[in-house]
Design an enzyme around this catalytic site. Structure first.
Site, PDB file in Angstrom:
ATOM      1  N   ASP A   1      -3.908   0.917  -9.363  1.00  8.02           N
ATOM      2  CA  ASP A   1      -5.335   0.678  -9.600  1.00  8.02           C
ATOM      3  C   ASP A   1      -5.643   0.532 -11.082  1.00  8.02           C
ATOM      4  O   ASP A   1      -6.376  -0.368 -11.505  1.00  8.02           O
ATOM      5  CB  ASP A   1      -6.174   1.832  -9.028  1.00  8.02           C
ATOM      6  CG  ASP A   1      -5.868   2.070  -7.564  1.00  8.02           C
ATOM      7  OD1 ASP A   1      -5.189   1.229  -6.966  1.00  8.02           O
ATOM      8  OD2 ASP A   1      -6.316   3.107  -7.027  1.00  8.02           O
TER       9      ASP A   1
ATOM     10  N   GLU B   1       0.832  -1.206   0.000  1.00  3.16           N
ATOM     11  CA  GLU B   1       0.000   0.000   0.000  1.00  3.16           C
ATOM     12  C   GLU B   1       0.868   1.258   0.000  1.00  3.16           C
ATOM     13  O   GLU B   1       1.822   1.371   0.781  1.00  3.16           O
ATOM     14  CB  GLU B   1      -0.880  -0.046   1.239  1.00  3.16           C
ATOM     15  CG  GLU B   1      -2.361  -0.010   1.081  1.00  3.16           C
ATOM     16  CD  GLU B   1      -3.019  -0.739  -0.056  1.00  3.16           C
ATOM     17  OE1 GLU B   1      -2.871  -0.315  -1.217  1.00  3.16           O
ATOM     18  OE2 GLU B   1      -3.740  -1.715   0.208  1.00  3.16           O
TER      19      GLU B   1
ATOM     20  N   TYR C   1      -4.213  12.163   0.825  1.00  3.21           N
ATOM     21  CA  TYR C   1      -3.394  11.325  -0.059  1.00  3.21           C
ATOM     22  C   TYR C   1      -2.239  12.141  -0.657  1.00  3.21           C
ATOM     23  O   TYR C   1      -1.074  11.732  -0.592  1.00  3.21           O
ATOM     24  CB  TYR C   1      -4.273  10.745  -1.177  1.00  3.21           C
ATOM     25  CG  TYR C   1      -3.553   9.765  -2.078  1.00  3.21           C
ATOM     26  CD1 TYR C   1      -3.602   8.399  -1.832  1.00  3.21           C
ATOM     27  CD2 TYR C   1      -2.798  10.194  -3.165  1.00  3.21           C
ATOM     28  CE1 TYR C   1      -2.934   7.496  -2.652  1.00  3.21           C
ATOM     29  CE2 TYR C   1      -2.123   9.312  -3.983  1.00  3.21           C
ATOM     30  CZ  TYR C   1      -2.201   7.958  -3.720  1.00  3.21           C
ATOM     31  OH  TYR C   1      -1.529   7.066  -4.531  1.00  3.21           O
TER      32      TYR C   1
ATOM     33  N   SER D   1     -12.667   4.752  -9.494  1.00  2.08           N
ATOM     34  CA  SER D   1     -12.138   5.802 -10.388  1.00  2.08           C
ATOM     35  C   SER D   1     -11.281   5.216 -11.504  1.00  2.08           C
ATOM     36  O   SER D   1     -11.426   5.598 -12.663  1.00  2.08           O
ATOM     37  CB  SER D   1     -11.293   6.830  -9.633  1.00  2.08           C
ATOM     38  OG  SER D   1     -11.291   6.625  -8.269  1.00  2.08           O
TER      39      SER D   1
ATOM     40  N   ASP E   1       3.235   2.282  -4.629  1.00  4.41           N
ATOM     41  CA  ASP E   1       3.248   2.305  -6.105  1.00  4.41           C
ATOM     42  C   ASP E   1       3.811   3.609  -6.662  1.00  4.41           C
ATOM     43  O   ASP E   1       4.173   3.677  -7.828  1.00  4.41           O
ATOM     44  CB  ASP E   1       1.870   1.968  -6.700  1.00  4.41           C
ATOM     45  CG  ASP E   1       0.764   2.925  -6.291  1.00  4.41           C
ATOM     46  OD1 ASP E   1       0.943   3.682  -5.315  1.00  4.41           O
ATOM     47  OD2 ASP E   1      -0.298   2.911  -6.943  1.00  4.41           O
TER      48      ASP E   1
ATOM     49  N   SER F   1     -11.357   1.257  -6.011  1.00  6.05           N
ATOM     50  CA  SER F   1     -10.909   1.858  -7.276  1.00  6.05           C
ATOM     51  C   SER F   1     -11.963   1.990  -8.356  1.00  6.05           C
ATOM     52  O   SER F   1     -11.730   1.631  -9.520  1.00  6.05           O
ATOM     53  CB  SER F   1      -9.724   1.075  -7.843  1.00  6.05           C
ATOM     54  OG  SER F   1      -8.661   1.243  -6.999  1.00  6.05           O
TER      55      SER F   1
HETATM   56  C1  GLA Z   1      -5.011   4.666  -4.081  1.00  6.42           C
HETATM   57  C2  GLA Z   1      -4.181   5.089  -5.290  1.00  6.42           C
HETATM   58  C3  GLA Z   1      -3.128   4.024  -5.642  1.00  6.42           C
HETATM   59  C4  GLA Z   1      -2.329   3.594  -4.425  1.00  6.42           C
HETATM   60  C5  GLA Z   1      -3.264   3.270  -3.269  1.00  6.42           C
HETATM   61  C6  GLA Z   1      -2.505   2.977  -2.007  1.00  6.42           C
HETATM   62  O1  GLA Z   1      -5.814   3.583  -4.397  1.00  6.42           O
HETATM   63  O2  GLA Z   1      -4.987   5.327  -6.403  1.00  6.42           O
HETATM   64  O3  GLA Z   1      -2.288   4.493  -6.658  1.00  6.42           O
HETATM   65  O4  GLA Z   1      -1.377   4.551  -4.081  1.00  6.42           O
HETATM   66  O5  GLA Z   1      -4.172   4.329  -2.999  1.00  6.42           O
HETATM   67  O6  GLA Z   1      -1.761   1.825  -2.148  1.00  6.42           O
END
Ligand code: GLA
Length: 394
Positions: free
Chosen positions: A174, A35, A224, A130, A38, A128
């Site tokens: 994602d 987590e 974030y 989005s 990425d 996800s």
């Molecule tokens: C969100 C972001 C991803 C990743 C996760 C955490 O889903 O879109 O790119 O950073 O958080 O792992």
């Protein structure tokens, strides 16, 4: 899935008063482990799941308009495809307009289009929706207008759309999972090179179950982007001091310790979590391939504690849920999943204990927070695809 498809086709028929030509399905994702790494050269272990955004679409020859109908918001939006677009106030539109913008800027041409869509991916739950929306639309444009884009291009276009039109500086996980997902397989993705390999998700006798805290988040306001800033600060200082290091994951703990005072406690904690998490993913992939499910569970729980105390993206509801879940019989591991600040926990539970655990946690969560937790028993599924016409059930 059939229900979602029929529902979307009916929405298309009622709004556009014609039949859709094709149907596309774009899945959400889970992430076993890895987590927030990425965007820091880490490895991640996601998989596409059987929750989808369904798109019903029709090309409109000689038209300069692209029209979207979002059935779940009962809202629509139309724009002229020959003109440059900017973000608008309807948030859901920006995911799609951003995709159009990236493709237009690359010099590729699309034609007139009508799109109706609807979803079974809960929004703001860390699954996800989005990425499914962005990459689903990119996939459609690629198919209908022969844009010659690779799957990797589609994932990157989705990510760029989110950066530029939505304003969330997300990583690539994602979008990659939604595009590259494969039934029964998890993806081990190197987020630096985008090289990836598939692993059989062999957890026989155990189940991965999602508990939705129903605490909704949007990463635009969640913190974030702030986490990324904390990490960027550390990276800048680390690379200044150790320019020979190529990838963030190659910094050692002792190098990080050397710059601790300079980067400050917050950035130090965030970076420490990241370096540990990247190592955990490698261990988890090994554990999964060797069938060491117990150890996999331990690693998941370690991730939760790192996300909660070092990366600080959990919340009291998820901390409670994870802590209580871990006390139950048959639970091997539990953690908050995705970007954090709400959403779902992912739980690795002995299959025979799943019903019991669900009952107990649902009850405890209701008593402490007055919220009815939702449960998703997801299946690992294929990535974005066109749904074959002869499979239509209308
Ligand atoms: C969100 C972001 C991803 C990743 C996760 C955490 O889903 O879109 O790119 O950073 O958080 O792992």
């Amino acid at each position: 899935m059939e229900k979602l498809i029929n529902y979307t086709i009916e929405a298309f028929q009622s709004v556009f008063e014609s039949e859709p030509e094709s149907i596309f399905l774009a899945p959400g994702r889970i992430n076993i482990i890895g987590e927030h790494v990425d965007y820091s050269d880490g490895f991640v272990l996601p998989a596409a799941i059987d929750k989808y955004i369904c798109f019903a679409v029709r090309k409109v020859d000689n038209s300069e308009n692209c029209t979207f109908f979002a059935k779940d918001f009962d809202d629509s939006f139309s724009f002229n495809i020959t003109q440059k677009q900017s973000p608008v106030s309807q948030m859901w539109v920006n995911y799609l307009l951003g995709v159009f913008n990236v493709i237009q800027e690359s010099g590729k041409k699309i034609g007139g289009l009508q799109v109706a869509f609807s979803s079974t991916i809960p929004m703001g739950s860390g699954l996800s929706s989005s990425a499914a929306l962005e990459c689903g639309f990119a996939f459609i444009l690629n198919e209908l207008f022969d844009l010659n884009l690779t799957k990797k291009d589609l994932a990157l276009i989705g990510q760029k759309s989110e950066h530029t039109f939505v304003g969330v500086k997300c990583g690539i996980m994602d979008q990659f999972a939604s595009v590259f997902g494969k039934e029964h397989q998890v993806i081990m993705l190197d987020c630096n090179s985008l090289e990836h390999q598939y692993f059989e998700a062999n957890i026989e006798g155990y189940s991965l179950v999602l508990f939705d805290s129903c605490v909704k988040h949007t990463h635009l306001t969640s913190g974030y982007n702030d986490r990324r800033k904390d990490v960027d600060k550390a990276k800048k200082i680390l690379w200044k001091k150790f320019p020979e290091v190529e990838k963030f994951r190659d910094f050692s703990f002792s190098m990080l310790d050397e710059v601790r005072a300079e980067i400050g406690e917050t950035s130090y904690k965030r970076s420490l979590y990241l370096l540990k998490e990247i190592k955990r993913v490698e261990k988890a992939a090994k554990a999964l391939s060797e069938g060491n499910i117990k150890y996999l569970g331990t690693l998941l729980s370690e991730t939760h504690s790192g996300l909660s105390t070092e990366f600080e993206v959990s919340c009291k509801e998820l901390d409670f849920m994870v802590e209580e879940t871990l006390k139950e019989e048959g639970v091997l591991g539990a953690r908050i999943m995705g970007g954090g600040f709400g959403g779902c926990s992912i739980n690795l539970i002995k299959s025979e204990n799943v019903d019991d655990v669900i009952e107990k946690i649902t009850q405890k969560y209701k008593v402490d927070f007055g919220i009815e937790m939702k449960v998703y028993r997801v299946k690992i599924s294929d990535g974005i695809n066109e749904y074959e016409r002869n499979e239509f059930i209308i």
